[in-house]
Design an enzyme around this catalytic site. Structure first.
Site, PDB file in Angstrom:
ATOM      1  CD1 TRP A  61      -2.134  -2.095   0.317  1.00  0.00           C
ATOM      2  CD2 TRP A  61      -3.015  -1.267   2.196  1.00  0.00           C
ATOM      3  NE1 TRP A  61      -3.196  -2.900   0.664  1.00  0.00           N
ATOM      4  CE2 TRP A  61      -3.760  -2.422   1.816  1.00  0.00           C
ATOM      5  CE3 TRP A  61      -3.400  -0.584   3.355  1.00  0.00           C
ATOM      6  CZ2 TRP A  61      -4.862  -2.888   2.551  1.00  0.00           C
ATOM      7  CZ3 TRP A  61      -4.481  -1.060   4.086  1.00  0.00           C
ATOM      8  CH2 TRP A  61      -5.199  -2.189   3.679  1.00  0.00           C
ATOM      9  CE  LYS A  62       4.319   1.427  -4.499  1.00  0.00           C
ATOM     10  NZ  LYS A  62       5.159   1.840  -5.583  1.00  0.00           N
TER      11      LYS A  62
ATOM     12  N   GLY B 134       5.115   1.701 -10.755  1.00  0.00           N
ATOM     13  CA  GLY B 134       4.230   2.862 -10.738  1.00  0.00           C
ATOM     14  C   GLY B 134       4.210   3.650 -12.033  1.00  0.00           C
TER      15      GLY B 134
ATOM     16  N   GLY C 179       1.613  -2.794  -6.270  1.00  0.00           N
ATOM     17  CA  GLY C 179       1.477  -1.490  -5.630  1.00  0.00           C
ATOM     18  C   GLY C 179       0.119  -0.880  -5.920  1.00  0.00           C
ATOM     19  N   GLY C 180       0.048  -0.072  -6.967  1.00  0.00           N
ATOM     20  CA  GLY C 180      -1.167   0.679  -7.282  1.00  0.00           C
ATOM     21  C   GLY C 180      -2.432  -0.169  -7.304  1.00  0.00           C
TER      22      GLY C 180
HETATM   23  C1  PEP Z   1       5.554  -1.836  -5.794  1.00  0.00           C
HETATM   24  O1  PEP Z   1       5.197  -0.964  -5.034  1.00  0.00           O
HETATM   25  O2  PEP Z   1       6.361  -2.677  -5.408  1.00  0.00           O
HETATM   26  C2  PEP Z   1       4.997  -1.858  -7.147  1.00  0.00           C
HETATM   27  C3  PEP Z   1       5.323  -2.841  -7.941  1.00  0.00           C
HETATM   28  O3  PEP Z   1       4.159  -0.850  -7.486  1.00  0.00           O
HETATM   29  P1  PEP Z   1       3.225  -0.786  -8.813  1.00  0.00           P
HETATM   30  O4  PEP Z   1       2.469  -2.078  -8.870  1.00  0.00           O
HETATM   31  O5  PEP Z   1       2.327   0.387  -8.574  1.00  0.00           O
HETATM   32  O6  PEP Z   1       4.124  -0.613  -9.974  1.00  0.00           O
END
Ligand code: PEP
Length: 258
Positions: free
Chosen positions: A10-11, A176, A237-238
């Site tokens: 979730w960052k 991202g 991530g997203g």
């Molecule tokens: C991550 O945060 O490790 C990631 C892969 O983000 P995203 O899926 O948004 O690229």
């Protein structure tokens, strides 16, 4: 494919109140077939207790992890959190060496190694992130760079300790950005990572280790990654912040695990 891991990073998103809503929404969509996959949510540390409480109340098999940890158990490390603290709030996993921590917070290969050792000593699962920049990819040195990151992260570990480690291959240029590696690039790197792990801790431990792909993974592109022989799940991530997308990604991992 080994038992897949679908990890939602979730960052720095979701207040504690929002984290309750998101984790509850995901838990509500839990299906029995998800027991084929390790589904792990990685909220910000201030949300860990709330998310664990939601999942624990539901008797969910979804697990909780932290995005970072310090290797010392306690002491004068202002702003840091320790492994005993994580365990106390129900964490069983931790991400280590995410590229955002390496590039923005100066986390070195040595820091990553100290964290991996502390986590495995404590019996916690570590997801170690490795990945090259676009410049390295274009120079042709990506594989060497990533394998060196793996060697540094796992230095000093034996096969038993390595059983607590998974590796997420996350090309920095794909995180991202909406851009992904091709499944061929991801498979080639995952295979090189597995060979490196075999040199370090033996073939058996390397064969058992789960290697994830991360970098703009979404329902529309996940299937091809999950079909790669050396890829055993995703670090997301997203798309992990969108209930429907995350649930669909877990469902795809379930399908690939059959
Ligand atoms: C991550 O945060 O490790 C990631 C892969 O983000 P995203 O899926 O948004 O690229």
């Amino acid at each position: 494919m080994k038992r897949p891991i679908m990890a939602g990073n979730w960052k720095m998103n979701m207040t504690p109140a929002e984290s309750v809503v998101l984790s509850q929404s995901i838990s509500n969509r839990y299906k029995g077939s998800w027991d084929k996959v390790d589904v792990v949510l990685f909220p910000p540390s201030i949300d860990l207790r709330s998310v664990f409480t939601v999942l624990d109340f539901d008797k969910s098999l979804i697990e909780v992890g932290a995005q970072n940890v310090h290797w010392e158990p306690s002491g004068a490390y202002t702003g840091e959190i320790s492994i005993p603290m994580l365990k106390d709030v129900g964490c069983t996993w931790c991400i280590v060496g995410h590229s955002e921590r390496r590039s923005m917070f100066g986390e070195s290969d040595m820091d990553v190694n100290r964290k991996v050792i502390a986590l495995t000593d404590a019996g916690m699962n570590a997801i170690v992130c490795v990945g090259e920049s676009l410049a390295l990819r274009e120079s042709g040195d990506a594989t060497q760079f990533v394998c060196d990151q793996v060697k540094a992260a796992l230095a000093g570990l034996d096969a038993q300790e390595a059983a607590f480690v998974s590796i997420a291959y996350e090309p920095v240029w794909a995180i991202g950005t909406g851009q992904t590696a091709t499944p061929e690039q991801a498979q080639q790197m995952a295979s090189a990572i597995r060979s490196t792990v075999a040199d370090l801790v033996g073939q058996e431990a390397a064969d058992a280790m789960r290697i994830l792909y991360g970098g703009s993974m979404k329902p529309a592109n996940a299937e091809l990654f999950l079909a790669c022989p050396d890829i055993d799940g995703g670090l997301i991530g997203g798309a992990a912040l969108k209930v429907a997308d995350f649930v669909e990604l877990v469902n795809q991992a379930v399908a690939s695990a059959r």
